[in-house]
Motif scaffolding. Structure first.
Motif, mmCIF file in Angstrom:
data_model
loop_
_atom_site.group_PDB
_atom_site.id
_atom_site.type_symbol
_atom_site.label_atom_id
_atom_site.label_comp_id
_atom_site.label_asym_id
_atom_site.label_seq_id
_atom_site.Cartn_x
_atom_site.Cartn_y
_atom_site.Cartn_z
ATOM 1 N N GLU A 182 -17.461 20.083 -29.116
ATOM 2 C CA GLU A 182 -18.747 19.831 -29.786
ATOM 3 C C GLU A 182 -18.836 20.590 -31.101
ATOM 4 O O GLU A 182 -19.342 20.079 -32.091
ATOM 5 C CB GLU A 182 -19.886 20.375 -28.919
ATOM 6 C CG GLU A 182 -20.588 19.376 -28.051
ATOM 7 C CD GLU A 182 -21.438 20.133 -27.029
ATOM 8 O OE1 GLU A 182 -22.327 20.919 -27.458
ATOM 9 O OE2 GLU A 182 -21.191 19.955 -25.820
ATOM 10 N N THR A 183 -18.388 21.841 -31.084
ATOM 11 C CA THR A 183 -18.539 22.698 -32.261
ATOM 12 C C THR A 183 -17.311 22.638 -33.167
ATOM 13 O O THR A 183 -17.202 23.385 -34.123
ATOM 14 C CB THR A 183 -18.799 24.147 -31.818
ATOM 15 O OG1 THR A 183 -17.881 24.473 -30.772
ATOM 16 C CG2 THR A 183 -20.209 24.324 -31.291
ATOM 17 N N GLN A 242 -21.181 28.806 -23.862
ATOM 18 C CA GLN A 242 -22.613 28.628 -24.014
ATOM 19 C C GLN A 242 -23.304 29.193 -22.789
ATOM 20 O O GLN A 242 -22.880 28.905 -21.688
ATOM 21 C CB GLN A 242 -22.944 27.127 -24.105
ATOM 22 C CG GLN A 242 -23.073 26.568 -25.511
ATOM 23 C CD GLN A 242 -24.000 27.354 -26.424
ATOM 24 O OE1 GLN A 242 -23.649 28.447 -26.869
ATOM 25 N NE2 GLN A 242 -25.169 26.851 -26.711
#
Length: 322
Positions: free
Chosen positions: A158-159, A136
């Motif tokens: 998270e993803t 990110q």
């Protein structure tokens, strides 16, 4: 014969890349100790035993990533170890058991054994660009990816990108371990790999080409990168044979659109029926540049994508997988 008299171990030897590493090592005169989960499973071992030089210089050993010390017998007396064994799956129900444990614990088990066995001079670890690219903010067209880039484990979590998470965690613990123990380790980070199969079954990345021919879009993306398995195997062997080799080596192919890939296949195989239905492209496009200077410094030449695609399809047809 570069490897005359040298003994090396290859873990997960029946896999796609590993089989090619074994083939190259045998051709170069090495004696190879190959670990597989079950040496009696001929479907997994027959193609290895049929390789040139296998009768004289290949020995199979049973080993399990999650079993401590199970690699000891295979690694004893080896000059170097190629650790390629790690599951490749993108769809999992239990990421911890299916991917993360085998990747991380397996790596620690193998490295622990290498540390104990004084004959081992270098370890070559197969990682992935999955341990490089997931970050990110996401990579953009102006980014030039090189060996200093690492995927971010918390973003992977998270993803729910479990495969990149498993490769990133495994590579991180390997670097930690090798620094703490003064171990000579080299890591290879390949992208998606295509090219001829030695094993009788379809592996994940070659399956992507079969998917594209059948009108699917495996990652619902426009852009794909593929690197040839023979180049990747050679990078591993050169990482052993080049005394100055160190750190990580990214090896990946040029960016191609899914339309280019289909067009190339059509040109190469005019009789092949290529389905037209292409699923919606969902992914935000993932275009970035990759610096390949480091892997080229090992003396790896790149197979042109057309040749890789041609040889992949000839191979899957011969094995009746298409």
């Amino acid at each position: 014969m570069n490897g005359g008299g040298k003994v090396v171990c290859v873990t997960g030897a029946s896999g796609y890349i590993a089989s090619w590493i074994v083939k190259l090592l045998l051709l170069r005169g090495y004696t190879v100790r190959a670990t597989v989960r079950n040496p009696r499973d001929t479907a997994k071992t027959e193609h290895l035993l049929a390789l040139e030089g296998a009768k004289e210089r290949l020995k199979l050993f049973k080993a399990d990533l999650l079993e401590e010390n199970s690699f000891e017998q295979a690694i004893k007396g080896c000059d170097a170890v190629f650790h390629t064994a790690s599951p490749v799956k993108f769809i999992v129900t239990d990421p911890q058991t299916e991917l993360i444990d085998p990747a991380v614990k397996g790596t620690i088990n193998v490295l622990n054994t290498c540390k104990k066995i004084s004959s081992v001079k270098r370890v070559i670890l197969t990682s992935s660009t999955a341990a490089v690219l997931v970050r990110q903010p996401p990579l953009g067209p102006n980014d030039v990816v090189d060996e200093t880039f690492f995927s971010d484990p918390s973003f992977c979590m998270e993803t729910k990108l479990w495969y990149p998470l498993s490769k990133t965690l495994a590579e991180n613990v390997a670097w930690e371990f090798s620094k703490e123990n003064g171990m000579d380790m080299v890591v290879i980070n390949p992208g998606f790999i295509i090219g001829p199969l030695l094993q009788p079954t379809l592996n994940f990345s070659v399956g992507m080409i079969v998917d594209i021919i059948n009108g699917r879009n495996p990652f619902k993306s426009i852009y794909y990168r593929f690197v040839d398995v023979r180049d990747v195997a050679l990078a591993h062997v050169k990482a052993l044979e080049t005394p100055s080799a160190s750190g990580r080596y990214i090896i990946d192919g040029p960016s191609m659109t899914i339309y280019d890939i289909k067009e190339t296949i059509r040109k190469l195989f005019p009789d092949l029926c290529i389905a037209d239905t292409i699923e919606e492209v969902e992914m935000k496009e993932f275009i970035y540049k990759v610096c390949l200077k480091k892997v080229k410094s090992l003396g790896v030449e790149f197979t042109p994508p057309e040749s890789s695609l041609r040889d992949t399809i000839i191979s899957v047809k011969e094995k009746c997988l298409l």
